[in-house]
Design an enzyme around this catalytic site. Sequence first.
Site, mmCIF file in Angstrom:
data_model
loop_
_atom_site.group_PDB
_atom_site.id
_atom_site.type_symbol
_atom_site.label_atom_id
_atom_site.label_comp_id
_atom_site.label_asym_id
_atom_site.label_seq_id
_atom_site.Cartn_x
_atom_site.Cartn_y
_atom_site.Cartn_z
ATOM 1 C CG HIS A 116 76.988 71.770 55.234
ATOM 2 N ND1 HIS A 116 77.972 70.726 55.662
ATOM 3 C CD2 HIS A 116 75.663 70.845 55.630
ATOM 4 C CE1 HIS A 116 77.387 69.919 56.752
ATOM 5 N NE2 HIS A 116 76.218 69.909 56.363
ATOM 6 C CG HIS A 131 73.668 71.842 60.028
ATOM 7 N ND1 HIS A 131 73.066 70.663 60.533
ATOM 8 C CD2 HIS A 131 74.406 71.283 59.213
ATOM 9 C CE1 HIS A 131 73.429 69.698 60.438
ATOM 10 N NE2 HIS A 131 74.271 69.856 59.185
HETATM 11 P P1 5GP Z 1 75.248 66.823 58.372
HETATM 12 O O1 5GP Z 1 75.699 65.539 57.829
HETATM 13 O O2 5GP Z 1 74.340 66.479 59.655
HETATM 14 O O3 5GP Z 1 74.721 67.825 57.447
HETATM 15 O O4 5GP Z 1 76.660 67.855 58.825
HETATM 16 C C1 5GP Z 1 77.028 67.902 60.252
HETATM 17 C C2 5GP Z 1 78.375 68.565 60.074
HETATM 18 O O5 5GP Z 1 78.815 69.019 61.344
HETATM 19 C C3 5GP Z 1 79.576 67.377 59.628
HETATM 20 O O6 5GP Z 1 79.957 68.059 58.309
HETATM 21 C C4 5GP Z 1 80.307 67.430 60.634
HETATM 22 O O7 5GP Z 1 81.755 67.696 60.365
HETATM 23 C C5 5GP Z 1 80.022 68.711 61.535
HETATM 24 N N1 5GP Z 1 80.371 68.653 63.132
HETATM 25 C C6 5GP Z 1 80.134 67.360 63.792
HETATM 26 N N2 5GP Z 1 80.422 67.889 64.888
HETATM 27 C C7 5GP Z 1 80.909 69.049 65.097
HETATM 28 C C8 5GP Z 1 81.430 69.650 66.112
HETATM 29 O O8 5GP Z 1 81.542 69.341 67.300
HETATM 30 N N3 5GP Z 1 82.201 70.960 65.937
HETATM 31 C C9 5GP Z 1 81.912 71.387 64.272
HETATM 32 N N4 5GP Z 1 82.599 72.726 64.062
HETATM 33 N N5 5GP Z 1 81.393 70.710 63.508
HETATM 34 C C10 5GP Z 1 81.130 69.463 63.684
#
Ligand code: 5GP
Length: 142
Positions: A103, A101
Amino acid sequence: MHQDDCVFCKIVKGELPCARVFETDDVLAFLDIAPVAPGHVLVIPKAHHRNLFDLPEAVGGRLFAALSPVGAAVMAATGAAGLNVQINNNAAAGQVVFHAHAHLIPRHEGDGLRLWSGRPYADAAAAQAMAEAVRAAVARGR
Ligand code: 5GP
Ligand code: ZN
């Protein structure tokens, strides 16, 4: 294509809700549940891939193609003056959800969000040695 224990796959399948803002056959964008700033959006491939290193080029291309229009829309909707695009890969880089993903984080002048602060190399030789190490890895294919 989907993985049972993956939260983003569940969102893609409709098993978990999300605040969807953009969708194509291959890509989905929705609000991050815990935004760094209001309007923080995640853009994901619908297919399950662990992170940047597992993304087939075509899938990555379609993901990347969504970043500019969705990012511009995030900026317009939030009145932001700038936008950070961030992709965390592996736990050491802060990846928590292991479904690739990007951001999209809207930025405002003086919003106080800090990214990272750089430090110069010790000297030109250190920079050159690092560039050579990366060039060699690229040539090896990793
Ligand atoms: P990472 O640290 O893996 O790059 O970011 C994961 C992101 O996914 C985090 O910013 C977190 O807030 C978001 N996230 C985790 N679980 C969910 C969810 O169930 N729904 C949504 N909309 N975002 C999520
Ligand atoms: Zn997944």
